[in-house]
Enzyme design. Structure first.
Site, mmCIF file in Angstrom:
data_model
loop_
_atom_site.group_PDB
_atom_site.id
_atom_site.type_symbol
_atom_site.label_atom_id
_atom_site.label_comp_id
_atom_site.label_asym_id
_atom_site.label_seq_id
_atom_site.Cartn_x
_atom_site.Cartn_y
_atom_site.Cartn_z
ATOM 1 N N TYR A 107 42.880 5.618 39.684
ATOM 2 C CA TYR A 107 43.202 7.015 39.409
ATOM 3 C C TYR A 107 44.704 7.257 39.612
ATOM 4 C CZ TYR A 107 41.955 11.391 37.685
ATOM 5 O OH TYR A 107 41.908 12.468 36.846
ATOM 6 N N ARG A 160 46.089 18.027 28.074
ATOM 7 C CA ARG A 160 46.963 18.180 29.245
ATOM 8 C C ARG A 160 46.563 17.142 30.283
ATOM 9 N NH1 ARG A 160 45.703 20.384 34.198
ATOM 10 N NH2 ARG A 160 45.596 18.159 34.304
ATOM 11 N N LYS A 178 37.675 9.078 36.338
ATOM 12 C CA LYS A 178 36.938 10.058 37.159
ATOM 13 C C LYS A 178 35.497 9.592 37.385
ATOM 14 C CE LYS A 178 39.524 13.620 38.152
ATOM 15 N NZ LYS A 178 39.829 15.001 38.360
ATOM 16 N N GLU A 249 37.677 18.312 31.699
ATOM 17 C CA GLU A 249 38.779 17.670 32.403
ATOM 18 C C GLU A 249 40.034 17.616 31.531
ATOM 19 O OE1 GLU A 249 38.378 16.322 35.536
ATOM 20 O OE2 GLU A 249 40.504 15.852 35.510
ATOM 21 N N ASP A 250 41.124 18.102 32.067
ATOM 22 C CA ASP A 250 42.437 17.965 31.424
ATOM 23 C C ASP A 250 42.492 18.541 30.005
ATOM 24 O OD1 ASP A 250 43.315 16.968 33.768
ATOM 25 O OD2 ASP A 250 43.879 14.991 33.044
ATOM 26 N N ASP A 272 37.171 20.718 36.492
ATOM 27 C CA ASP A 272 37.709 20.161 37.734
ATOM 28 C C ASP A 272 39.143 20.606 37.995
ATOM 29 O OD1 ASP A 272 37.329 18.492 40.033
ATOM 30 O OD2 ASP A 272 38.836 17.178 39.142
ATOM 31 N N ASP A 273 39.918 20.780 36.937
ATOM 32 C CA ASP A 273 41.330 21.169 37.127
ATOM 33 C C ASP A 273 41.429 22.561 37.732
ATOM 34 O OD1 ASP A 273 42.298 18.798 35.719
ATOM 35 O OD2 ASP A 273 41.258 19.749 34.051
ATOM 36 N N ASN A 412 50.986 16.031 39.715
ATOM 37 C CA ASN A 412 50.763 14.602 39.496
ATOM 38 C C ASN A 412 51.430 14.177 38.193
ATOM 39 O OD1 ASN A 412 48.998 14.187 41.715
ATOM 40 N ND2 ASN A 412 47.331 15.143 40.562
#
Ligand code: NAD
Length: 558
Positions: A107, A160, A178, A249-250, A272-273, A412
């Site tokens: 990760y 993203r 993930k 996610e993202d 999750d973000d 990150n």
């Protein structure tokens, strides 16, 4: 498992298992050099493996040696992926037992680099890719996946990726990474996990020009066709699989908030973000209060970045304050935001709707340093994707206003962090309570060694997933994230606080995930959200679901 009728002999019992070379090519069954001599006889493997039989421990030592020998993290990532492709049990055993060492490889930060290089280092397809060309047959596409009992899907559209922007289908590294963590950290079974990438194009011109790029070479779909793809995908998941959690996610924030609102009460899903990040950051904040004895109601939090992570964290802080009796309006006045255009205030006319609840009735200032001066926050949280924006004057100001300033640099990967751990400690005279998004090595300042905590979502989402799977939850609610944050904060010990760490060590992740899963399942049962009846011993039931990366003993197959 094979269910063919057999005559009772060992050979007949093994009839449905692949033999010889096919067995070695099956990552779910392959044991490589750990097949015993007897198994080699039974499975037609004699001569196909080097003679010495190794234990799993021998194999782990060998793989660790070969990973550690690789000079770059990307090399380590490729080595680990190759192991995943040939021997699933060994891969998850290495990951589970050496999580602190392997996490930065599978990760952040390495996964970011792996995504940037995805089309160039691609070796073997993993997961499902869905695009506009599958319109009308997405269920058929999902049925092509070999496993049928899918319980967790992580899906991205690659817009993203971490703080790296639009990586199109190269973002597939994220759902893959993930899900590896769901398996290693909460024991969801590997065959129950499915990574998905929606190929809705990319606006990354570099990728569009790259001859190696593996996604469709087209700009992003921005009209109603995008929503139609997502709608059909979500419906197809419900049609093809039972009781599946979808983790968004993202996604870029133009879609992330919308999709969450659209689907959170329709299917079992979360983002999750927005929500996972919120829980881990709020856990950090609650843990900092346990460390210092300060009160939540006295906290003033200033965010740099008002996107998915920032406003998600803000919303959960507000929920936490409200749960302690504060009025919601007042709680929102404790959370201020600075975005790329300055302080989020009422007089601004350019605010997206996720920011408007935080528009403050106060003077507008353009930059973060001025906002620090105006608000005098107790905590600053960086979620802007902008490196080194917590400058020395800002950190010195935080140290002047607070005995123990809380500084979370969550962007990150590591290169995007708002400040380094060393800067946080050095510029606050060693008084900062620091956490980061990507890992930082321990820092020694004036003779004291600090071990910076990583506010990694991995503390939260695997446990949420395990709880959801255990009781077959209908929906995932904010209450579950707040309960998870409180549980995680409680699990940090005095020993962690002594070295400045807000979170328990990752070596305890299975214990943490189980504790969170119990909280989540309890909420489901209390709120009527569980589709499975309550077992007498809920914790025992959850523990019994945890996948153990072990080899099948073919000598005693019944
Ligand atoms: P996002 O795109 O939704 O939001 C980014 C925000 O930063 C936007 O509000 C934007 O206006 C603001 N911004 C951009 N440039 C700025 C500048 N120069 N000054 C002030 N604000 C600026 O992204 P996100 O999902 O909120 O993620 C942001 C960052 O947080 C990423 O780097 C991501 O990796 C990180 N993140 C960390 C964790 C974690 O550590 N657990 C979890 C999620 C996201």
């Amino acid at each position: 498992m094979p269910d063919k009728k057999h005559d009772g002999s060992k050979e007949a019992k093994l009839a449905d298992y692949p033999k010889g070379f096919d067995m070695l090519q099956n990552p779910l069954l392959n044991k490589g050099t750990a097949f015993t001599q007897k198994e080699r006889d039974l499975l037609c493997l004699q001569g196909l493996l080097p003679p010495r039989v190794l234990t799993m421990e021998d194999q782990i030592a060998r793989i660790l040696e070969s990973i550690r020998r690789k000079p770059t993290n990307l090399g380590k990532y490729i080595t680990l992926n190759a192991l995943h492709d040939r021997n699933r049990a060994l891969f998850y055993r290495v990951l589970r037992d050496h999580l602190e060492e392997m996490m930065p490889i599978v990760y952040t930060p390495t996964v970011g680099q792996a995504c940037q290089e995805f089309s160039h280092i691609f070796r073997k397809a993993r997961g499902v890719y869905i695009g506009p060309e599958h319109k009308g047959r997405m269920a058929e596409v999902l049925r092509n996946w070999p496993h049928k009992d899918i319980r967790v899907i992580v899906v991205t559209d690659g817009e993203r990726i971490l703080g790296l922007g639009d990586l199109g289908v190269d973002g597939m590294g994220i759902p893959i990474g993930k899900l590896s963590l769901y398996i290693a950290c909460a024991g969801i079974h590997p065959s129950q996990c499915l990574p998905v990438t929606i190929d809705a194009g990319t606006n990354n011109e570099k990728l569009l020009e790259d001859p190696m790029y593996l996604g469709t070479k087209a700009h992003r779909i921005r009209d109603e066709r995008y929503d139609e793809i997502i709608e059909e995908f979500v419906a197809a998941v419900g049609e093809v699989f039972d009781h599946t959690l979808i983790q968004f996610e993202d996604f870029g924030n133009r879609n992330a908030f919308r999709l969450l609102e659209k689907y959170r009460n329709r299917v079992c899903c979360f983002n999750d973000d927005i929500q996972g990040t919120a829980a881990v950051a709020v856990a950090g904040l609650l843990s900092s209060l346990r460390m210092t004895g300060a009160k939540l109601k006295d906290q003033k939090v200033l965010f740099l970045g008002a996107g998915e992570a920032g406003t998600g964290i803000g919303d959960l802080i507000v929920s936490a304050m409200v749960s302690e009796g504060m009025d919601e309006k007042e709680a929102r006045e404790h959370c201020w935001f600075v975005d790329s255009r300055g302080l989020v205030v009422k007089s601004r006319t350019d605010l997206a709707c996720h920011k408007t609840p935080y528009a403050q009735e106060c003077q507008y200032v353009e930059d973060f340093a001025s906002a620090v001066e105006l608000f005098k926050p107790t905590a600053i949280i960086g979620v802007s994707g902008q490196a080194r924006t917590f400058t020395r004057p800002i950190l010195e100001a935080m140290a002047a206003y607070n005995e123990r300033p809380v500084v979370f640099a969550l962007s990150n990967p590591t290169a995007k962090a708002e400040c380094t751990a060393e800067e946080a400690y050095a510029w606050t005279g060693g008084r900062a309570i620091f956490a980061s998004g990507s890992p930082f090595a321990p820092v020694t300042f004036e003779g004291k060694t600090f071990v910076p905590g990583q506010g990694n979502n991995v503390y939260i989402f695997p446990g949420i997933g395990l709880g959801v799977v255990a009781c077959e939850a209908r929906h995932v609610t904010d209450e579950m994230f707040l309960a998870s944050a409180k549980m995680l904060a409680q699990m940090a010990s005095d020993g962690d606080y002594a070295v400045g760490r807000l979170y328990p060590p990752l070596t305890e992740i299975l214990k943490i995930s189980t504790a969170i899963a119990v909280e989540v399942a309890e909420i489901c049962y209390r709120r009527g959200l569980a589709q499975k009846s309550r077992p007498g011993d809920l914790r025992g039931h959850i523990e019994s679901l945890v996948y153990k990366p072990e080899y099948l003993d073919f000598e005693s197959v019944e």
